[in-house]
Design a protein around this motif. Structure first.
Motif, short mmCIF file in Angstrom:
data_model
loop_
_atom_site.label_atom_id
_atom_site.label_comp_id
_atom_site.label_asym_id
_atom_site.label_seq_id
_atom_site.Cartn_x
_atom_site.Cartn_y
_atom_site.Cartn_z
N UNK A 71 12.55 6.51 -9.07
CA UNK A 71 11.12 6.21 -9.02
C UNK A 71 10.60 6.23 -7.60
N UNK A 72 9.34 5.90 -7.44
CA UNK A 72 8.66 6.01 -6.15
C UNK A 72 8.96 4.83 -5.24
N UNK A 73 9.36 5.14 -4.00
CA UNK A 73 9.65 4.09 -3.02
C UNK A 73 8.36 3.60 -2.37
N UNK A 74 8.48 2.73 -1.38
CA UNK A 74 7.30 2.14 -0.74
C UNK A 74 6.45 3.17 -0.01
N UNK A 75 7.03 4.33 0.28
CA UNK A 75 6.29 5.41 0.92
C UNK A 75 5.70 6.40 -0.08
N UNK A 76 5.89 6.10 -1.38
CA UNK A 76 5.35 6.97 -2.42
C UNK A 76 6.17 8.21 -2.68
#
Length: 142
Positions: A71-76
């Motif tokens: 899935x998407x991390x904190x940086x998208x």
């Protein structure tokens, strides 16, 4: 004078490690990895037909099957975690491909945050498809 960032980078890494095989004597190991990174506005096509901007359905078509991604991390950023034995698992010339994807900026943050970076999702997952991610970075290692 302005200098444009190159969307294609080449790196060569030498990794030194010390370890043993099957409990045998400890021996130093040296490995050299070459890495090509494609980002930005590049129109370069990597082995297997990989290029920036590809959507999940297009990647599945190139891979000839679905695959897994985090899935998407904190940086998208979402990352391919397993090609599932498809065509993109091993490219011509012994190359390996890693891809980073970004969600469509028009997609709501709620959809993106529901896709945890600590979990794997099938590329065919409806939630992942709803995020409309496209390839934003290609890493070719050999």
């Amino acid at each position: 004078m302005t200098v444009a960032k190159s969307p294609l980078r080449y790196c060569s890494l030498m990794i030194r490690s010390v370890g043993s095989k099957c409990g045998g004597p400890i021996q130093p190991h040296v490995a050299i990895f070459n890495l090509i990174v494609i980002t930005g506005q590049s129109d370069w096509t990597a082995p297997g037909g990989l290029r920036l901007g590809l959507a999940l359905a297009e990647l599945e078509k190139l891979n000839h099957k679905s695959f897994k991604l985090k899935g998407f991390d904190k940086n998208g950023v979402a990352t391919i975690s397993d090609w599932g034995g498809g065509e993109l698992a091993s490219l011509a010339g012994g190359c390996n491909a890693g891809l980073n994807l970004r969600a469509d900026p028009k997609v709501s943050a709620k959809i993106i945050s529901a896709l945890s970076p600590n979990k794997e999702y099938a590329s065919s997952n409806p939630q992942m498809r709803a995020a409309k991610p496209t390839v934003s970075e290609i890493l070719i290692g050999y």
